[in-house]
Write a protein that holds these residues in place. Structure first.
Motif, mmCIF file in Angstrom:
data_model
loop_
_atom_site.group_PDB
_atom_site.id
_atom_site.type_symbol
_atom_site.label_atom_id
_atom_site.label_comp_id
_atom_site.label_asym_id
_atom_site.label_seq_id
_atom_site.Cartn_x
_atom_site.Cartn_y
_atom_site.Cartn_z
ATOM 1 N N ALA A 180 1.022 -1.802 -0.004
ATOM 2 C CA ALA A 180 -0.060 -0.178 0.099
ATOM 3 C C ALA A 180 1.103 1.139 -0.300
ATOM 4 O O ALA A 180 0.100 1.884 -0.644
ATOM 5 C CB ALA A 180 -0.953 -0.027 0.837
ATOM 6 N N ALA A 181 2.262 1.294 0.905
ATOM 7 C CA ALA A 181 3.071 2.784 1.245
ATOM 8 C C ALA A 181 4.115 2.582 -0.389
ATOM 9 O O ALA A 181 3.745 3.926 -0.805
ATOM 10 C CB ALA A 181 3.793 2.397 2.379
ATOM 11 N N THR A 182 3.557 1.551 -1.243
ATOM 12 C CA THR A 182 4.604 1.312 -2.049
ATOM 13 C C THR A 182 3.684 2.122 -3.310
ATOM 14 O O THR A 182 4.394 3.389 -4.192
ATOM 15 C CB THR A 182 4.913 -0.112 -2.529
ATOM 16 O OG1 THR A 182 6.141 -0.352 -2.087
ATOM 17 C CG2 THR A 182 5.526 -0.156 -4.152
ATOM 18 N N GLN A 183 2.480 2.177 -3.677
ATOM 19 C CA GLN A 183 1.489 2.358 -4.599
ATOM 20 C C GLN A 183 1.388 3.770 -4.377
ATOM 21 O O GLN A 183 0.978 4.877 -5.041
ATOM 22 C CB GLN A 183 0.102 1.414 -3.878
ATOM 23 C CG GLN A 183 0.252 0.199 -5.054
ATOM 24 C CD GLN A 183 -1.192 -0.587 -5.007
ATOM 25 O OE1 GLN A 183 -2.205 0.339 -4.671
ATOM 26 N NE2 GLN A 183 -0.952 -1.859 -5.066
ATOM 27 N N LYS A 184 1.300 3.982 -2.840
ATOM 28 C CA LYS A 184 0.672 5.777 -2.728
ATOM 29 C C LYS A 184 2.386 6.464 -3.221
ATOM 30 O O LYS A 184 1.956 7.815 -3.446
ATOM 31 C CB LYS A 184 0.692 5.862 -1.509
ATOM 32 C CG LYS A 184 -0.072 6.918 -0.921
ATOM 33 C CD LYS A 184 0.095 7.035 0.829
ATOM 34 C CE LYS A 184 -0.776 8.243 1.295
ATOM 35 N NZ LYS A 184 -1.248 8.139 2.311
ATOM 36 N N ALA A 185 3.063 6.132 -3.237
ATOM 37 C CA ALA A 185 4.526 6.646 -3.690
ATOM 38 C C ALA A 185 4.948 5.837 -4.625
ATOM 39 O O ALA A 185 5.969 6.513 -5.242
ATOM 40 C CB ALA A 185 6.378 5.757 -2.951
ATOM 41 N N GLY A 186 3.839 5.821 -5.830
ATOM 42 C CA GLY A 186 4.314 6.306 -7.091
ATOM 43 C C GLY A 186 5.053 5.153 -7.422
ATOM 44 O O GLY A 186 6.106 5.213 -8.340
ATOM 45 N N ASN A 187 4.645 3.402 -7.106
ATOM 46 C CA ASN A 187 5.706 2.303 -7.254
ATOM 47 C C ASN A 187 6.731 2.618 -6.674
ATOM 48 O O ASN A 187 7.751 1.575 -7.210
ATOM 49 C CB ASN A 187 5.582 1.924 -8.692
ATOM 50 C CG ASN A 187 4.080 1.002 -9.316
ATOM 51 O OD1 ASN A 187 3.554 0.925 -7.510
ATOM 52 N ND2 ASN A 187 3.210 1.186 -10.260
#
Length: 571
Positions: A479-486
């Protein structure tokens, strides 16, 4: 037999399903684009009606839909003509005081909930999309309604200029079952339009099915239209439906994101809408079409939802719909046995790993819209598995099958003035068939006990294998990775991903192999590591294990008797 005919998307009222014009109804809805130069800036809604006999008419939006409880928040510049006063209503509309029966007109604009094209990371069915070249919305958002008059007859007109195409099920002159269109039908609708709107009309046993889409997709849209026609024909055959009325299918594109694939939909009485990732392959969309179209019967013709806690019935309305989307795709030859088994296995792995696996139905339903993906998926998973369990029990006891039960339930309620609760109607129909499902309902739904299907749930040519397997673990905070633009975030130093060389700060460009949720298949991701691009392979297996089931096909029997085995697998 069904035929395809591509037609121009004309902004005119299509007189499907009626030989002559109906008498003018009391309530009129009009929709038009608000133009700024060549761009669509908003949508203008005009409602004309007679005031209530009391002289107090409330024109407002409903309490909520699809998890959104402020349906009127996108309305602007609300004006009311014909009343003495107009004060705010609870959900953004107006309470109008006037002479009894006075002619009232309400006008307002609907603005977009999006500043850019909706994407796989930012798309909600309850939010209107108004882009410079196209628009889409559900009726619950577009249209206020006179409270207490959902059953009143209604009419609709599109008032767009030449060059702006339009398609909506509000254009059908009758509602579900052939009744005269009502305010409720206007609310439960979809609207799509734009300069590049494409509409294909498919005749399925003489009944028109329109497929409307805007924007660019990565697949052949004409192949999508043909697939839609095959799915509609397949399910009408299953339900033995004759005399079907007009139907509409819409598709809008979602902007893609690396490493993610998304598509979804929402069903209406005589239409359904799809939101599809621009990069989605056509091979994955048949199931989506099959699921959404099955909602034309389940639950609409099988019973009603409870007034509150609607999600408590989703195990039947959504789970059974998933079950039949898979079953009918296999029967029609649109899926192979291998694809059927793979899709079931993906769902079974997700169920085994779900944090709501041992949560009772009422508690899980209360968190359906707020509890994350596990809460959202559990009724689909449980319902599919219960459908498979009860179908096998019916067949094993010589009591028919689930197909027969659902068709009998539909036939029994056809023309009923008041529908019983969906789950009560199904339990009663199963009683008539000779199978008491109450112990299973108490065990697997009320108490939330984990469900394991019998080994022979899918016939003699396949078996369900139960085993303890490593949990699926990407090795980072997804979730954090997706929020950070992968950009990789929270990579676990104890994970296989870390051991393979992945580190915080690297950017995932794409996943080229692996199955989310499957710890037995290697993940391969392309990443940007500073100035270097490289490919990293690892097994997404965690340290803990979970007990899951998987369908294993008997390859020797399928080779010897492919048609008999396929029929057994498909029930």
């Amino acid at each position: 037999m069904h035929h395809w005919l591509r037609i121009a998307a004309l902004p005119v009222l299509l007189a499907f399903g009626a030989a002559s014009a109906a008498p003018a109804p009391a309530i009129s809805y009009e929709l038009a684009p608000v133009m700024q130069g060549d761009a669509i800036a908003a949508l203008e809604v005009t409602i004309r009606l007679r005031a209530d006999k009391s002289g107090i008419t409330t024109l407002d939006w409903a309490d909520g839909w699809a998890g959104e409880d402020k349906l009127g928040q996108w309305a602007r510049d609300i004006r009311v003509e014909g009343g003495r006063s107009a004060t705010p209503a609870p959900h953004g509309g107006r309470i109008v005081r006037s002479a009894p029966g006075a002619a009232l007109v309400m006008r307002y604009r609907i603005v977009s909930a999006y500043d850019a094209d909706p994407s796989v990371a930012n798309s909600e069915q309850a939010r209107p999309v108004v882009r410079p070249g196209w628009f889409y919305s559900v009726g619950e958002i577009l249209y206020a309604r006179p409270v207490g008059r959902d059953d009143a007859p209604a009419r609709f007109a599109w008032k767009g200029p030449a060059g702006i195409g339009f398609a909506s099920d509000t254009e059908h002159l009758t509602g579900l079952g052939g009744h005269r269109r009502t305010v409720g039908d206007i609310l439960e609708s979809i609207a799509i339009g734009g300069r590049d709107l494409s509409v294909t009309t498919i005749l399925v046993k003489g009944a028109p099915v329109r497929v409307a889409h805007v924007g660019r997709f990565g697949f052949d849209v004409q192949a999508f239209d043909r697939l839609a026609g095959e799915v509609v024909a397949m399910e009408r055959d299953f339900w033995r439906e004759t005399g079907a009325g007009p139907f509409l299918i819409t598709a809008i594109p979602l902007a893609s994101m690396p490493g993610r694939l998304s598509y979804g939909g929402t069903g209406r009485s005589d239409a359904f809408a799809t939101w599809i990732d621009r990069d989605a392959p056509l091979s994955g969309l048949g199931w989506l079409l099959a699921h959404e179209y099955f909602h034309s019967w389940n639950a609409r013709q099988l019973g009603r939802f409870p007034e509150t806690a609607e999600a408590e019935a989703y195990w039947l309305s959504e789970g059974f719909t998933d079950f039949y989307a898979r079953r009918l795709m296999l029967r029609a030859g649109l899926w192979t046995p291998e694809k059927f088994a793979a899709d079931w296995n993906e769902m079974l792995r997700a169920y085994a790993a779900s944090s709501f696996r041992a949560t009772g139905n009422a508690e899980a339903a209360a968190k359906f819209w707020t509890g994350g993906q596990d809460a959202e998926k559990i009724p689909y998973q449980r319902g599919s598995m219960l459908a498979a369990l009860w179908d096998r029990q019916l067949q094993a006891k010589g009591l028919g099958d689930l197909d027969t039960v659902l068709r009998a339930q539909r036939d029994r309620l056809r023309g009923a003035k008041a529908l019983p609760l969906l789950t009560d109607a199904f339990a009663a129909e199963m009683d008539r068939a000779g199978l008491d499902i109450r112990p299973d309902v108490d065990r697997y739904l009320a108490r939330g006990e984990p469900l394991f299907l019998p080994e022979d749930a899918f016939g003699a040519c396949a078996r369900l294998v139960t085993a303890d397997v490593p949990v699926f673990d990407r090795g980072w905070d997804n979730a954090a990775t997706q929020k950070a633009g992968n950009v990789l975030t929270g990579v676990d130093p104890a994970s296989n991903a870390y051991a393979a060389g992945l580190r915080d700060g690297m950017k995932i460009l794409r996943r080229t192999a692996g199955e989310p949720g499957n710890s037995a298949v290697d993940f391969v991701v392309d990443v940007q590591d500073g100035a270097t691009k490289r490919s990293v392979t690892f097994r997404p297996a965690g340290r803990k294990t979970l007990r899951t089931q998987q369908i294993v096909l008997d390859s020797a029997r399928f080779a010897a008797e492919p048609e008999r085995c396929k029929a057994a697998l498909a029930g």
